[in-house]
Design a protein around this motif. Structure first.
Motif, PDB file in Angstrom:
ATOM      1  N   ASP A  83       0.921  -5.972  20.458  1.00 39.23           N
ATOM      2  CA  ASP A  83       1.642  -4.710  20.260  1.00 39.23           C
ATOM      3  C   ASP A  83       2.776  -4.864  19.256  1.00 39.23           C
ATOM      4  O   ASP A  83       3.820  -4.230  19.371  1.00 39.23           O
ATOM      5  N   THR A  84       2.579  -5.714  18.247  1.00 44.81           N
ATOM      6  CA  THR A  84       3.626  -5.988  17.261  1.00 44.81           C
ATOM      7  C   THR A  84       3.876  -4.777  16.373  1.00 44.81           C
ATOM      8  O   THR A  84       2.939  -4.075  15.977  1.00 44.81           O
ATOM      9  N   GLU A  85       5.158  -4.535  16.036  1.00 50.14           N
ATOM     10  CA  GLU A  85       5.546  -3.507  15.083  1.00 50.14           C
ATOM     11  C   GLU A  85       6.201  -4.165  13.877  1.00 50.14           C
ATOM     12  O   GLU A  85       6.900  -5.169  14.017  1.00 50.14           O
ATOM     13  N   ILE A  86       5.962  -3.586  12.679  1.00 52.76           N
ATOM     14  CA  ILE A  86       6.599  -4.090  11.463  1.00 52.76           C
ATOM     15  C   ILE A  86       7.261  -2.927  10.740  1.00 52.76           C
ATOM     16  O   ILE A  86       6.863  -1.767  10.893  1.00 52.76           O
ATOM     17  N   PHE A  87       8.305  -3.240   9.965  1.00 51.42           N
ATOM     18  CA  PHE A  87       9.018  -2.239   9.178  1.00 51.42           C
ATOM     19  C   PHE A  87       8.370  -2.196   7.806  1.00 51.42           C
ATOM     20  O   PHE A  87       8.562  -3.083   6.979  1.00 51.42           O
ATOM     21  N   ALA A  88       7.546  -1.156   7.559  1.00 56.07           N
ATOM     22  CA  ALA A  88       6.743  -1.108   6.336  1.00 56.07           C
ATOM     23  C   ALA A  88       6.613   0.336   5.867  1.00 56.07           C
ATOM     24  O   ALA A  88       7.051   1.290   6.522  1.00 56.07           O
ATOM     25  N   ASP A  89       5.992   0.472   4.690  1.00 60.28           N
ATOM     26  CA  ASP A  89       5.744   1.783   4.099  1.00 60.28           C
ATOM     27  C   ASP A  89       4.857   2.617   5.021  1.00 60.28           C
ATOM     28  O   ASP A  89       3.962   2.082   5.690  1.00 60.28           O
ATOM     29  N   PRO A  90       5.050   3.949   5.091  1.00 61.44           N
ATOM     30  CA  PRO A  90       4.200   4.793   5.950  1.00 61.44           C
ATOM     31  C   PRO A  90       2.720   4.725   5.594  1.00 61.44           C
ATOM     32  O   PRO A  90       1.874   5.098   6.397  1.00 61.44           O
ATOM     33  N   LEU A  91       2.386   4.274   4.384  1.00 62.52           N
ATOM     34  CA  LEU A  91       0.981   4.161   3.977  1.00 62.52           C
ATOM     35  C   LEU A  91       0.354   2.849   4.428  1.00 62.52           C
ATOM     36  O   LEU A  91      -0.624   2.392   3.834  1.00 62.52           O
ATOM     37  N   LEU A  92       0.914   2.238   5.493  1.00 60.27           N
ATOM     38  CA  LEU A  92       0.350   0.979   5.985  1.00 60.27           C
ATOM     39  C   LEU A  92      -1.128   1.114   6.366  1.00 60.27           C
ATOM     40  O   LEU A  92      -1.927   0.229   6.052  1.00 60.27           O
ATOM     41  N   PRO A  93      -1.574   2.228   7.019  1.00 64.51           N
ATOM     42  CA  PRO A  93      -3.009   2.356   7.286  1.00 64.51           C
ATOM     43  C   PRO A  93      -3.845   2.347   6.009  1.00 64.51           C
ATOM     44  O   PRO A  93      -4.934   1.787   5.968  1.00 64.51           O
ATOM     45  N   ARG A  94      -3.300   2.989   4.944  1.00 59.34           N
ATOM     46  CA  ARG A  94      -4.033   3.022   3.678  1.00 59.34           C
ATOM     47  C   ARG A  94      -4.128   1.633   3.065  1.00 59.34           C
ATOM     48  O   ARG A  94      -5.124   1.285   2.419  1.00 59.34           O
ATOM     49  N   ILE A  95      -3.065   0.818   3.276  1.00 59.02           N
ATOM     50  CA  ILE A  95      -3.075  -0.557   2.762  1.00 59.02           C
ATOM     51  C   ILE A  95      -4.161  -1.361   3.461  1.00 59.02           C
ATOM     52  O   ILE A  95      -4.933  -2.085   2.825  1.00 59.02           O
TER      53      ILE A  95
END
Length: 695
Positions: free
Chosen positions: A582-594
Motif C-alpha cells: 500500500d505504498t504511496e509516492i509523491f509524483a505527478d498526477p499522470l503517474l497512471p499514464r507513466i
C-alpha cells in the motif's frame, strides 16, 4: 606599565622558583643518598665487629660439640636416650642443647621455652637447616635474638648427626652479650648520621623477622606490610604521602653472610619531611609577590599621573569622533595643543572624507541592485531566519503571489498566509536547511488566475560563522509550460495507442467478413469491443487535461495507479501482477499514464510472445525502488539509454523521454537495467521523503 611589571615579576618568580626548586631537589637527593649511605655503613661496621666476636666463640662451640657427640655415640645414636642435662652441666653455664629432626622441629632440648619450635615458619632458615643436616662438619651461626620474644641474645652453632637424621644445635648465652647487643644495633651511630639531615623526622630499624631492633616489638599493620615486602624482594622501597608532605623510605641494608644461617640484614624506615622544601619555595614566591606588588603600586601611581595629563586631548578627540559616528560626516576633529595628536587629527579627518564618499557609493550601489533585482522576471524574496520576517519582496513576487510588498515586508509567514500554508512553508524551510537547497513544483491558488504551478527554489544564506542568516526564495510561474509538456505526453502516447487499436479493429473486421457462421462472427466482434473500450479509455484521459489538478504533484497509491494503467490496455492474456503493498509516492498526477507507457512498450516490443509482467518494490539505503519487469526479448544494450532521448523511435520502441521528465518533476529517476534476451527491467528510484506507507 602595569602589564609590563606583572610580566617581569611573573617571569622572575617563575625563573627563580624553577631554579630554587631544582637546587633544593638536588640538595635533598644528595643529602638523602649521603645519609642512607652513612646509616648503611654504620650498620655494616657494627655487623663486622659482631662477626669478629662470633669467630672467637666458634672454637669454644666446636669443643662443645665434641662433648655432645660423645653422649650421642654412647646412646647408640638415639636422641631419646641421651642425657642432655648432663651434657649441659658438663659444658658449663650459658649453654643449651637442641635436637632438630628432618622436619625442622626441635624434638629435644634443655631449653623448655623452645620445645617443639617449628623452623618451617622461617623458610630461608629451614632451607639452611636442611642443608646442614645433609652435610658434614661444623656450621657456626651469628649472635641473634631468640625465636621467642624474651629479649635475650644467643650464639648458635649446628652440626649434623652421622646418620643425617638430626641436626644438633648448641646455643650459648653469655652475660657479656649485654654489652655486645649495644654494638649489634647501635642506634647512636644511626642517630648521629640522621642528625646531619634536617629533612628526617624519624627512623626505625627492623630485622629480617620484622621486629624493631630497639625493643623487639612488631610495627603497625601498614608498616609491617611494607617491611615484609622489602624482606621478600630484598630491595629498598619508597612510599609517598603528599597530603602530609611525607616521603617514607624503607632502606634495605644487605648483610647476609653465606657462612651463617641467620640473616643479619636490616630494614631502616626513614621518614623525610618534604614540607620544608615547599615552605622554602612558598617563601620565595611571597618575597617576589611582595616586591612585585610594591612595584605595581608605584607603577600605577605614575601611570595615573601621566594618563591624567594625556587624556584631555583624547577626550576631546573621542567627543568629536562620537559626533561623526552618529552620521554627521560634515563634522571635523578639532585642533589640540598636543603635538602628538596632530597626525591623528589629520588621519581621522581624512578617514571621515573617505567614509562619506564610500557611504554615497554604497547607497548608489544599493539602489542599483534593488532596481536590478526588482525588474527581474522571476519572483525573488528574502526572509531573516532569526525573526522569521521578510525583508525583500520584488515586483515579480507581487504578481505571482498577488501580494504587494507593503503587505509582506516586516511580517512573518503566520501573519501573511493561512495557518496551513504557513506550516507548509515552515516545512519547506526545514527541508532546505537539511539539504542546503529545496527545489520543487508547488501549487498555489490566486484570486485572479486560480490554480497555478510555481517552480520554487529555496536556498539558506549563511554568515561568516556558518550560521543561517537568511532564507532566499526564487519563484517562477510554470503553469503553461507544465500543462503543455503533459499535453504533449498524453497526445503522443494516446495517438499511437489509438492508431494501434484501430488497426486491430480493421483486422478483426476483415476477418469477420470471411466467416459464415454467427458464432464465428460474434467472437471477432467481442474482440473488437475490447479494442473499442481501450480507445474509449484513452480518449477519457485526453479529457482529463481539463482538470486543473493535473498540473500539481500529489501523494498517490502506486497500486491504484498501476491498476488504472492496466485498465487502459486492450483485451489480452498476459499475466500481470503487482506486489507493491500500500505504498504511496509523491509524483505527478499522470503517474497512471507513466505506468501505461511502460505497459505499452512491453506489448509493442513483443506482444505475441509476452506472457507475464510484474511490478515489485525493494529498499536500497534510504530510497524506494519500484521494479517493472516483463519476459519479452528485452532492450538491446546500445538502446538502454537512447530510449529516453527526445523523439527516439526504433523497432517498436517509443521514446520514454516525457516519462522520465514527468518523474523528474519530484526528483524520481528511471533507468533500464534488464538483460537483453531475458526481458525488459525498469528501476524507478524514489528518494527519501517522496514515499510513505499508504493510509
Amino acid at each position: 606599565m602595569v602589564v609590563l611589571v606583572v610580566c617581569l615579576v611573573g617571569l622572575m618568580t617563575v625563573y627563580d622558583y624553577i631554579n630554587l626548586k631544582s637546587s633544593i631537589d638536588n640538595e635533598f637527593s644528595s643529602l638523602q643518598n649521603q645519609t642512607e649511605d652513612s646509616i648503611a655503613a654504620a650498620l655494616r661496621l657494627d655487623d663486622t665487629a659482631t662477626t669478629i666476636m662470633d669467630d672467637q666463640l666458634n672454637r669454644q662451640m666446636i669443643s662443645g660439640f665434641d662433648v655432645l657427640f660423645a653422649e650421642y655415640n654412647r646412646s647408640g645414636g638415639n636422641p631419646a636416650a641421651m642425657n642432655l642435662e648432663k651434657v649441659k652441666k658438663t659444658l658449663g653455664e650459658g649453654y643449651d642443647i637442641y635436637v632438630i629432626n628432618e622436619s625442622g622441629v626441635i624434638v629435644y632440648t634443655t631449653y623448655p621455652p623452645e620445645q617443639n619450635e617449628d623452623f618451617r615458619k622461617i623458610p630461608y632458615f629451614y632451607e639452611y637447616l636442611t642443608k646442614v643436616r645433609q652435610s658434614q662438619g661444623f656450621f657456626p651461626d651469628r649472635v641473634v635474638h631468640e625465636s621467642l620474644d624474651t629479649g635475650k641474645y644467643r650464639k648458635y652453632a649446628y652440626q649434623a648427626t652421622p646418620d643425617h637424621q638430626y641436626v644438633m644445635e648448641l646455643g650459648y648465652a653469655s652475660p657479656s652479650f649485654n654489652e655486645t647487643t649495644l654494638k649489634m644495633d647501635d642506634m647512636n651511630n644511626i642517630a648521629e648520621s640522621a642528625s646531619f639531615n634536617p629533612y628526617i623526622d624519624q627512623y626505625s630499624v627492623f630485622d629480617m623477622m620484622g621486629h624493631n631492633t630497639s625493643d623487639d616489638s612488631l610495627p603497625d599493620n601498614r608498616t609491617e606490610s611494607y617491611v615484609l615486602q622489602v624482606i621478600a624482594n630484598r630491595q629498598t622501597l619508597q612510599t609517598d604521602d603528599p597530603m602530609n608532605h611525607r616521603e617514607i623510605r624503607y632502606l634495605f641494608v644487605d648483610m647476609k653472610n653465606p657462612r651463617y644461617g641467620s640473616d643479619m640484614s636490616r630494614i631502616v624506615e626513614i621518614t623525610y619531611n618534604t614540607g620544608r622544601v615547599q615552605d622554602a619555595l612558598n617563601h620565595l614566591v611571597f618575597i617576589h609577590l611582595l616586591f612585585g606588588g610594591c612595584a605595581l603600586l608605584i607603577g600605577c601611581i605614575l601611570a595615573y599621573a601621566f594618563s591624567r595629563q594625556m587624556n584631555r586631548p583624547i577626550v576631546k578627540i573621542a567627543h568629536d569622533a562620537d559626533i561623526i559616528a552618529s552620521g554627521d560626516f560634515e563634522h571635523r576633529i578639532g585642533t589640540t595643543q598636543a603635538r602628538e595628536f596632530v597626525i591623528l587629527e589629520k588621519s581621522i579627518n581624512t578617514m571621515v572624507d573617505s567614509l562619506k564618499a564610500a557611504t554615497q557609493r554604497l547607497k548608489d550601489d544599493e539602489i542599483f541592485r534593488r532596481d536590478l533585482i526588482d525588474q527581474m522576471p522571476v519572483g525573488i524574496f528574502l526572509k531573516k531566519m532569526d525573526t522569521g520576517r521578510y525583508v525583500f519582496w520584488n515586483r515579480a513576487s507581487e504578481e505571482i503571489f498577488e501580494r504587494p510588498a507593503t503587505d509582506v515586508i516586516g511580517k512573518s509567514d503566520e501573519e501573511i498566509f493561512p495557518a496551513a500554508m504557513a506550516a507548509q512553508i515552515k516545512g519547506e524551510d526545514a527541508e532546505a536547511l537539511a539539504s542546503r537547497v529545496e527545489i520543487k513544483y508547488k501549487k498555489i491558488t490566486t484570486k485572479m488566475h486560480g490554480d497555478r504551478v510555481i517552480h520554487m527554489i529555496v536556498v539558506p544564506i549563511y554568515d561568516s560563522k556558518r550560521s543561517v542568516r537568511y532564507m532566499l526564495g526564487i519563484a517562477e510561474d510554470v503553469t503553461d509550460e507544465a500543462m503543455t509538456l503533459k499535453k504533449d505526453l498524453i497526445f503522443s502516447i494516446t495517438r499511437s495507442d489509438i492508431l494501434d487499436q484501430l488497426a486491430i479493429i480493421m483486422t478483426y473486421l476483415e476477418r469477420a467478413q470471411l466467416k459464415t457462421t454467427k458464432d464465428d462472427m460474434q467472437m471477432f466482434f467481442d474482440k473488437t469491443i475490447g479494442s473499442v473500450e481501450s480507445i474509449k479509455n484513452q480518449i477519457a484521459y485526453v479529457g482529463a487535461l481539463q482538470d486543473p489538478g493535473l498540473i500539481t504533484p500529489r501523494w498517490q497509491s502506486v497500486h491504484q495507479a498501476f491498476a488504472e494503467a492496466i485498465q487502459m490496455l486492450p483485451e489480452h492474456s498476459v499475466d500481470i501482477k503487482a506486489d507493491i503493498g500500500d505504498t504511496e509516492i509523491f509524483a505527478d498526477p499522470l503517474l497512471p499514464r507513466i505506468f501505461f507507457s511502460l505497459l505499452s512498450l512491453s506489448f509493442r516490443r513483443d506482444g505475441s510472445t509476452l506472457s507475464k509482467i510484474q511490478m515489485t518494490t525493494q529498499r536500497r539505503g534510504e530510497s524506494l525502488i519500484l521494479v517493472y519487469e516483463d519476459d519479452s526479448k528485452g532492450i538491446p544494450t546500445r538502446e538502454k539509454e537512447r530510449i529516453f532521448e527526445f523523439g527516439y523511435c526504433h523497432e517498436n520502441i517509443v521514446s520514454l523521454f516525457l516519462t522520465r521528465e514527468l518523474l523528474g518533476f519530484t526528483g524520481i529517476t528511471i533507468t533500464e537495467t534488464g538483460e537483453p534476451g531475458r526481458g525488459a527491467r525498469f528501476e524507478i528510484v524514489v528518494p527519501k521523503g517522496r514515499f510513505r506507507p499508504g493510509k
